[in-house]
Design an enzyme around this catalytic site. Structure first.
Site, PDB file in Angstrom:
ATOM      1  N   GLU A   1       5.382   9.519   5.438  1.00 15.30           N
ATOM      2  CA  GLU A   1       5.421   9.744   4.000  1.00 15.30           C
ATOM      3  C   GLU A   1       4.874  11.128   3.675  1.00 15.30           C
ATOM      4  O   GLU A   1       3.873  11.559   4.244  1.00 15.30           O
ATOM      5  CB  GLU A   1       4.592   8.691   3.272  1.00 15.30           C
ATOM      6  CG  GLU A   1       4.538   8.868   1.761  1.00 15.30           C
ATOM      7  CD  GLU A   1       3.658   7.827   1.100  1.00 15.30           C
ATOM      8  OE1 GLU A   1       3.762   6.643   1.479  1.00 15.30           O
ATOM      9  OE2 GLU A   1       2.851   8.203   0.241  1.00 15.30           O
TER      10      GLU A   1
ATOM     11  N   GLU B   1      -1.615   3.410   4.563  1.00  8.34           N
ATOM     12  CA  GLU B   1      -2.624   4.448   4.355  1.00  8.34           C
ATOM     13  C   GLU B   1      -4.031   3.856   4.394  1.00  8.34           C
ATOM     14  O   GLU B   1      -4.640   3.619   3.349  1.00  8.34           O
ATOM     15  CB  GLU B   1      -2.383   5.184   3.037  1.00  8.34           C
ATOM     16  CG  GLU B   1      -1.175   6.084   3.083  1.00  8.34           C
ATOM     17  CD  GLU B   1      -1.034   6.935   1.830  1.00  8.34           C
ATOM     18  OE1 GLU B   1      -1.703   6.637   0.827  1.00  8.34           O
ATOM     19  OE2 GLU B   1      -0.235   7.891   1.861  1.00  8.34           O
TER      20      GLU B   1
END
Length: 459
Positions: free
Chosen positions: A377, A285
């Site tokens: 995710e 991320e």
């Protein structure tokens, strides 16, 4: 766990009570509607509506129908704007599905309440034109499932166009679960839990989240590399794909870990190059970093993977905690206009259903026609990993991912003391990973979605 400080979507899917909608100037000349009650409980139900345009293309659509029992009420809807006045229900397309080509379809859903009977509607109109092609029918059954594990059926995966494709060059969708940080929840990943994931949950993949910081890889590179490799082997033995996640989060600039990434991926790619079940996620991320910075990182790490394993799919994280930039106030255009200079790659998109709604879904839908996307995710709760499960937003997301054939992994297959976890705290000290007694509300929802037949295409 995720520590996203993402922007909330500008608008949630809303239910008005009396709003009226005008039909667009272009009207359909025929349509078909499939209305299905997907679940029902005392006094309540969930239903899905699929509308197919059989006439001229429309740029904006409104579906109208009347609930046949006055006790039926729409309480919450998704994938469209829902309105009810008396018994009359109006459903209007939103940004990502408002245009319907001839033969094109859109799906939306809602939860409702009822008293007494719960009959299905029997008359629908699209932009004022009666839908007579098919009214109130159950959708036809899908293709029969193909025998074999996901890896046996699909073999080596690759990117074709904007899709993830199997050995038959057909688009496929993988559905599975992500580990939590293996430095904290290693006890959750054992023979019993992976048997349950493959056989009871019928998962297609296991995402192996190896944190780099936070007591992760940087503290013991050899030990964490070996643990990742063992989990790859365990997934392979059960016919599941293994998504190796180089879980960078803090600091958010992946270039901080560039040399560690090169070392790690050189090792795991060399060791697993002969396997058909491995996918590489080279940064989790990215945050606080520009797309050009992420692209620079990817164009240095991908050649390291390719030198050892030229065939496997590589997934690149995107700006704003892998939101394609939405959480930073941007959108997918920066990636579309300046893609990573590499082949056989996909781009990551993450969301948390209670925090990320229509704006994020619209971005994903637009981007999916231009970029190969993989939801490596997502959570059913808020971006903090906590709070209540948002069932309607999660359902809207999963329906959209199914429609677009975008693969996904849910956070998390763990017994962390947080509502995003699939298991209740203490589960991983035992051997039961499937029964209702050990599943959280989120775990029960994901297990019910993942365990449905894949029906992978083979011709």
């Amino acid at each position: 766990m995720k520590r996203l400080f993402a922007l909330l979507a500008a608008l949630a899917t809303v239910l008005g009570l009396t709003a009226a909608f005008s039909s667009p100037a272009v009207a359909a000349t025929g349509c078909k509607v499939d209305y299905t009650v997907t679940s029902q409980w005392t006094g309540g139900f969930q239903a899905g509506v699929k509308v197919t345009n059989l006439g001229a293309p429309v740029n904006g659509w409104t579906l109208a129908f009347t609930l046949p029992d006055p006790g039926q009420k729409v309480t919450q809807g998704w994938n469209a704007t829902w309105s009810q006045s008396g018994s009359a229900v109006t459903v209007t397309g939103v940004d990502w599905n408002r245009s319907l080509a001839t033969g094109g379809s859109a799906e939306a859903g809602f939860t409702g309440t009822f008293t007494g009977a719960n009959p299905k509607p029997t008359a629908f109109t699209l932009n004022g034109v009666a839908c007579t092609g098919s009214t109130g029918e159950e959708p036809p059954p899908g293709p029969d499932p193909v025998d074999g594990t996901p890896v046996e059926v699909n073999g080596q995966l690759h990117v074709c166009g904007v899709n993830l494709c199997n050995q038959y060059n057909r688009p496929v969708q993988l559905r599975g679960m992500s580990t939590h940080g293996i430095q904290w929840f290693d006890a959750c990943y054992n023979t019993a839990s992976l048997d349950a994931l493959a056989n009871d949950w019928k998962s297609d993949l296991l995402r192996i989240s190896m944190y780099v910081q936070e007591d992760g890889y940087e503290t013991d590179p050899a030990g964490f590399t070996n643990r990742v490799n063992r989990l790859v082997d365990m997934a392979e033995a059960r016919g599941m794909y293994a998504l190796i996640d180089f879980h960078t989060l803090t600091p958010g600039d992946p270039n901080y870990n560039l040399e560690r990434a090169k070392t790690f991926f050189a090792s795991v790619a060399a060791r697993n190059a002969g396997k058909k079940n491995v996918i590489y996620e080279i940064t989790n991320e990215p945050n606080g970093v520009s797309w050009s910075g992420i692209k620079n990182y990817a164009e240095q790490v991908i050649p390291v993977v390719r030198a050892a394993d030229p065939d496997s799919v590589v997934i690149v994280g995107t700006r704003g905690w892998s939101s394609l930039g939405v959480s930073d106030g941007s959108n997918e255009s920066e990636v579309v206009n300046n893609p990573v200079n590499a082949t056989n790659i996909m781009y990551a998109f993450h969301f948390y259903a209670a925090s990320h709604k229509d704006t994020y879904r619209a971005t994903l839908s637009r981007a999916a026609s231009r970029l190969p996307l993989f939801v490596t995710e997502f959570g059913t709760v808020s971006a903090t990993g906590g709070g209540a499960l948002d069932r309607s937003s999660t359902t809207a997301w999963l329906d959209l991912l199914d429609q677009l054939k975008i693969s996904y992994a849910n956070w998390t297959y763990s017994d962390a003391d947080e509502s995003s976890a699939a298991f209740r705290p203490g589960t991983c000290a035992g051997s039961d990973y499937s029964s209702s007694g050990v599943l959280t509300e989120s775990g029960a929802l994901l297990k019910s979605r993942i365990s449905t037949a894949d029906s992978f295409p083979t011709s």
